[in-house]
Design a protein around this motif. Structure first.
Motif, mmCIF file in Angstrom:
data_model
loop_
_atom_site.group_PDB
_atom_site.id
_atom_site.type_symbol
_atom_site.label_atom_id
_atom_site.label_comp_id
_atom_site.label_asym_id
_atom_site.label_seq_id
_atom_site.Cartn_x
_atom_site.Cartn_y
_atom_site.Cartn_z
ATOM 1 N N GLU A 375 0.816 -1.216 0.000
ATOM 2 C CA GLU A 375 0.000 0.000 0.000
ATOM 3 C C GLU A 375 0.854 1.273 0.000
ATOM 4 O OE1 GLU A 375 -3.208 0.876 -0.299
ATOM 5 O OE2 GLU A 375 -3.852 -1.200 -0.611
ATOM 6 N N THR A 376 2.006 1.182 0.644
ATOM 7 C CA THR A 376 2.880 2.359 0.692
ATOM 8 C C THR A 376 3.399 2.695 -0.707
ATOM 9 O OG1 THR A 376 3.567 1.474 2.800
ATOM 10 C CG2 THR A 376 4.783 3.353 1.993
ATOM 11 N N ALA A 377 3.780 1.639 -1.435
ATOM 12 C CA ALA A 377 4.264 1.849 -2.800
ATOM 13 C C ALA A 377 3.139 2.376 -3.682
ATOM 14 C CB ALA A 377 4.822 0.548 -3.366
ATOM 15 N N PHE A 379 0.572 4.194 -2.734
ATOM 16 C CA PHE A 379 0.357 5.607 -2.422
ATOM 17 C C PHE A 379 1.453 6.483 -3.032
ATOM 18 C CE2 PHE A 379 1.308 9.215 0.487
ATOM 19 C CZ PHE A 379 0.229 10.007 0.132
ATOM 20 N N TYR A 380 2.663 5.990 -2.957
ATOM 21 C CA TYR A 380 3.795 6.734 -3.522
ATOM 22 C C TYR A 380 3.556 6.997 -5.010
ATOM 23 C CZ TYR A 380 8.795 7.934 -4.129
ATOM 24 O OH TYR A 380 9.984 8.554 -4.380
ATOM 25 N N LEU A 381 3.157 5.948 -5.730
ATOM 26 C CA LEU A 381 2.887 6.098 -7.166
ATOM 27 C C LEU A 381 1.720 7.055 -7.408
ATOM 28 C CD1 LEU A 381 3.342 2.362 -8.165
ATOM 29 C CD2 LEU A 381 4.633 4.244 -9.143
ATOM 30 N N GLN A 382 0.663 6.894 -6.613
ATOM 31 C CA GLN A 382 -0.497 7.771 -6.780
ATOM 32 C C GLN A 382 -0.145 9.226 -6.513
ATOM 33 O OE1 GLN A 382 -3.191 5.140 -4.243
ATOM 34 N NE2 GLN A 382 -4.669 6.259 -5.492
ATOM 35 N N SER A 383 0.704 9.416 -5.499
ATOM 36 C CA SER A 383 1.063 10.790 -5.135
ATOM 37 C C SER A 383 1.867 11.452 -6.256
ATOM 38 C CB SER A 383 1.873 10.810 -3.841
ATOM 39 O OG SER A 383 3.210 10.441 -4.102
ATOM 40 N N ARG A 384 2.363 10.629 -7.190
ATOM 41 C CA ARG A 384 3.074 11.187 -8.345
ATOM 42 C C ARG A 384 2.153 11.321 -9.553
ATOM 43 N NH1 ARG A 384 5.496 12.555 -4.499
ATOM 44 N NH2 ARG A 384 7.652 12.012 -4.031
ATOM 45 N N VAL A 386 0.011 8.863 -10.730
ATOM 46 C CA VAL A 386 -0.338 7.628 -11.427
ATOM 47 C C VAL A 386 -1.673 7.113 -10.876
ATOM 48 C CG1 VAL A 386 0.419 5.286 -11.993
ATOM 49 C CG2 VAL A 386 2.117 7.100 -11.652
ATOM 50 N N ALA B 78 -2.216 15.304 -7.334
ATOM 51 C CA ALA B 78 -0.940 15.469 -8.058
ATOM 52 C C ALA B 78 -1.182 16.181 -9.382
ATOM 53 C CB ALA B 78 -0.294 14.105 -8.278
ATOM 54 N N PHE B 86 8.781 13.019 -0.078
ATOM 55 C CA PHE B 86 8.625 12.177 1.112
ATOM 56 C C PHE B 86 9.821 12.264 2.053
ATOM 57 C CE2 PHE B 86 5.143 8.914 0.290
ATOM 58 C CZ PHE B 86 4.546 9.649 -0.714
ATOM 59 N N VAL B 90 9.852 5.811 -0.966
ATOM 60 C CA VAL B 90 9.502 4.393 -0.957
ATOM 61 C C VAL B 90 10.300 3.616 -2.014
ATOM 62 C CG1 VAL B 90 7.579 2.775 -1.223
ATOM 63 C CG2 VAL B 90 7.195 5.023 -0.188
ATOM 64 N N PHE B 100 9.058 4.614 -14.028
ATOM 65 C CA PHE B 100 8.275 5.285 -12.998
ATOM 66 C C PHE B 100 8.086 6.765 -13.332
ATOM 67 C CE2 PHE B 100 9.077 7.731 -8.941
ATOM 68 C CZ PHE B 100 7.794 7.644 -8.427
ATOM 69 N N ALA B 107 1.002 10.351 -17.022
ATOM 70 C CA ALA B 107 -0.312 10.235 -16.360
ATOM 71 C C ALA B 107 -0.831 11.629 -16.024
ATOM 72 C CB ALA B 107 -0.197 9.374 -15.107
ATOM 73 N N GLN B 108 0.057 12.486 -15.525
ATOM 74 C CA GLN B 108 -0.368 13.844 -15.179
ATOM 75 C C GLN B 108 -0.732 14.657 -16.415
ATOM 76 O OE1 GLN B 108 1.584 16.154 -12.312
ATOM 77 N NE2 GLN B 108 1.992 14.470 -10.917
ATOM 78 N N LEU B 164 7.902 16.789 -12.748
ATOM 79 C CA LEU B 164 6.443 16.927 -12.685
ATOM 80 C C LEU B 164 6.001 18.393 -12.671
ATOM 81 C CD1 LEU B 164 5.759 14.010 -10.191
ATOM 82 C CD2 LEU B 164 5.200 14.053 -12.611
#
Lengths: 431, 251
Positions: A375-377, A379-384, A386, B78, B86, B90, B100, B107-108, B164
């Motif tokens: 879940e942490t990974a 969230f990390y991706l979503q916060s960017r 994705v 975002a 962070f 992560v 990534f 995506a953005q 970004l």
């Protein structure tokens, strides 16, 4: 030792429902020996050690349970763009009209039934031979049944470097088809072959592949088991490797009510290498079992088992993998990993990794894990930026990567990744 | 730009209130710093703004250019222009750093109705930006943050920020785990992104980061509230006297 009455009856009922196989000579002899093996061991039951996690009932049943066909025309057929010799089987019967001309330099391809009519054939030394060797120490009744009753299959003799892959295409048509195929592949010293297999094959499919890889020969095997949700399959690969030989097998399984894939590999010559890998993805009524037995019987051999499963909505994954290092097999390098990603709490992964080592200078490692998506990974991706579903697919593919990396051909590996991406998009993991 | 009004937050799983009425307004181009002792709610504020699970907003609002952030998914925030660097970046085994970055950037762009960057254009931009942060090609190829040193992870965060191009950047203890040289490198990276329009919220324990990233406004957070607001001098005061005086003062 006589079988218990119940087991004897079950076997009798199963055998009575099988069509008689014609023939005499070496093939008939091999079949009757297989039948004798089967009669001695009987069909498997839940109490048998290697059937505790997988219920063999639907494989034991005299009739194949109904399995509807699945329309997979939303994506291109596997290996479509690859120049290959296609051999098509419909419900387990060779379809010459749909197949390519089997002429290929350095390779001789024959049908089992035809070869069986000959007095002398190289396959005498292979058909049922590796299967019989593979019955100890673990009984594999469905393999013996296959050897005894397979009516079709191909015998491939590779004398040089095959110019293109041989591709076995398995079409499923009838809803109650019960197909039994048995193939043998013999690679002479230094020969090379890539064997491709794809398709659901039948409502219930039994397949044995015996592969003899002589000194310095290379055998690559890539299999996509077809997207039929209701099909059942029990398959065995028996392989024996000579010195410096290479054996690589990868299987992608997406869907299927029941799949039991066994691989039994013997590293018989020094410095041989065997890699067996699989990626399986299941949603709902899906039971997938990888049962692997690798024997290191010579020095300085390398083996890798890499199995990854993604399970959701009650899907079940099983891994039973063993590395046996025989006395004298010094400098063995054995690696085994089996992991599952459970996308919800209803899904299940059962693993039984085993190491049995009788040499003192060996390197063997094994690992087995099952866990949820990180879940942490996520969230990390979503916060960017994705989107969650894209992020999940990215993490699932990352999880499967180590298995897919075992596919040497980058075009095929890329195609497999794309298929998995589409599968994930269709099944849209929860959450 | 960013406007937080009377924000109250508790943990979802337990009955623990963490933020008790935070008010904060950051204008375009401004750099604000939030300092405060451990447990004051600084990191929670950053997580709640970026949409991490596990927190429940019981009262208040947080808007970015008038858009309510708290009702959006993390990826929507975002795309709206919010970025969180962070404290503990992560590790994602199996996902290449380059894949990534490209997935995120595209995506953005897609979410904003812009065209996706071609592989060639993307590569050109990322190489250029990575160079100024002293991120080599090898680091771009490796899986996201896997095996990165503390400094490499933080530089990777800044690289993501640079790629970004968010309008509102939150830096959560970006100085933690950095030596002097790494801090300088990271700060230079951040300062290079200051363009008079982009805003920053810098969360830190220590004043030293603020020597490099000069704030316009400094807030002191304690007990889930902002208890004092001042100019850059306030950070120096904390550095000299600790938090005790300020906390005593506000009761």
């Amino acid at each position: 030792m006589a079988l218990p009455k119940a087991k004897e009856d079950a076997l009798a009922a199963r055998l009575a429902a099988l069509p008689a196989v014609e023939g005499k000579g070496w093939l008939a002899a091999a079949r009757s020996e297989a039948l004798a093996r089967l009669s001695a061991m009987g069909l498997p039951g839940r109490r048998d050690e290697y059937w505790r996690y997988t219920d063999p009932a639907s494989l034991n049943a005299p009739e194949a349970p109904v399995a509807r066909r699945f329309d997979a025309s939303d994506e291109a057929a596997p290996f479509d763009g690859i120049d290959r010799v296609r051999l098509v089987f419909v419900d387990g019967v060779f379809d010459a009209a749909a197949s390519d001309d089997p002429a290929l330099a350095g390779v001789t391809i024959e049908r089992l039934a035809e070869a069986g009519r000959r007095d002398i054939h190289w396959a005498q030394g292979l058909y049922g031979v590796l299967e019989a060797r593979g019955q100890t120490p673990v009984a594999r009744p469905f393999a013996a049944l296959n050897t005894g009753f397979a009516s079709d299959g191909v015998l491939i003799h590779v004398t040089g470097r095959a110019a293109k892959p041989v591709s076995l295409v398995y079409v499923h048509e009838a809803e109650t088809s019960d197909a039994i195929l048995h193939h043998c592949v013999k690679l002479d010293p230094g020969a090379e072959l890539t064997l491709l297999e794809n398709g659901p094959a039948a409502a219930r499919f039994s397949k044995v592949l015996e592969v003899e890889v002589a000194e310095g020969a290379r055998f690559h095997h890539i299999r996509l088991q077809g997207r039929d949700h209701e099909r059942r399959a029990v398959t065995h690969i028996f392989a024996r490797l000579g010195a410096g030989a290479e054996f690589r097998s990868f299987t992608l399984t997406a869907n299927g009510r029941l799949t039991r894939n066994e691989a039994v590999v013997e590293l018989a010559g020094a410095e041989a290498r065997a890699h067996v890998a699989g990626a399986a993805v299941g949603d709902g009524d899906f039971h997938h079992d990888d049962t692997v037995f690798i024997t290191h019987a010579a020095e300085a051999c390398e083996s890798r088992q890499v199995f990854k499963k993604v399970l959701m909505n009650g899907a079940v994954g099983v891994f039973q993998g063993k590395i046996l290092v025989k006395p004298g097999a010094q400098k063995t390098d054995g690696y085994q990993i089996s992991q599952s990603l459970l996308l919800d709490e209803d899904s299940q992964f059962l693993a039984k990794p085993e190491l049995e080592i009788y040499a003192d200078d060996v390197k063997c490692s094994h690992g087995s894990t099952s866990g949820a998506i990180d879940e942490t990974a996520l969230f990390y991706l979503q916060s960017r930026g994705v989107p969650r579903r894209t992020a999940q697919a990215l993490l699932v593919l990352a999880f499967l990567a180590e298995a897919i990396d075992e596919v040497a051909d980058e075009t095929i590996a890329e195609d497999i990744r794309a298929r998995l991406e589409r599968w994930l998009a269709r099944h849209g993991s929860r959450g | 730009m960013l406007e937080i009004k009377n924000l109250h937050v508790k943990l979802e799983e337990e009955d623990k209130v963490i933020l008790r009425g935070v008010d904060l307004k950051i204008g375009p181009g401004e750099v604000h710093a939030i300092m405060g002792p451990n447990g004051s709610g600084k990191s929670t504020l950053s997580y709640v703004l970026s949409g991490r699970d596990g927190y429940e907003v019981t009262e208040g609002s947080a808007t970015l250019d008038g858009q309510e952030l708290l009702e959006m998914e993390p990826e929507e925030r975002a795309a709206a222009g919010l970025f969180l660097a962070f404290q503990y970046p992560v590790e994602i085994p199996g996902v290449g750093n380059m894949t990534f970055l490209r997935t995120a950037v595209n995506a953005q762009r897609k979410a904003r109705g812009e065209e996706e960057l071609s592989a060639g254009d993307f590569l050109k931009i990322v190489r250029e930006k990575a160079k100024t942060l002293k991120i080599d090609a090898e680091m771009l190829k490796r899986p996201v943050n896997v095996g990165f040193s503390g400094g490499e992870k933080k530089r990777n965060e800044i690289l993501q920020m640079a790629m970004l191009e968010p309008r509102m950047c939150i830096l959560d203890e970006t100085d933690s785990g950095l030596d002097v040289d790494a801090m300088k490198l990271v700060s230079d990276g951040v300062n290079a992104l200051r363009d008079g329009k982009r805003s920053f919220l810098v969360i830190t324990h220590y004043q030293r980061l603020l020597d490099h990233i000069k704030p316009d406004v400094v807030h002191i957070m304690a007990g889930g509230r902002i208890v004092r607001t001042g100019g850059p001098d306030l950070a120096l005061e904390v550095e000299q006297n600790g938090y005790a005086d300020i906390l005593n003062e506000v009761g």
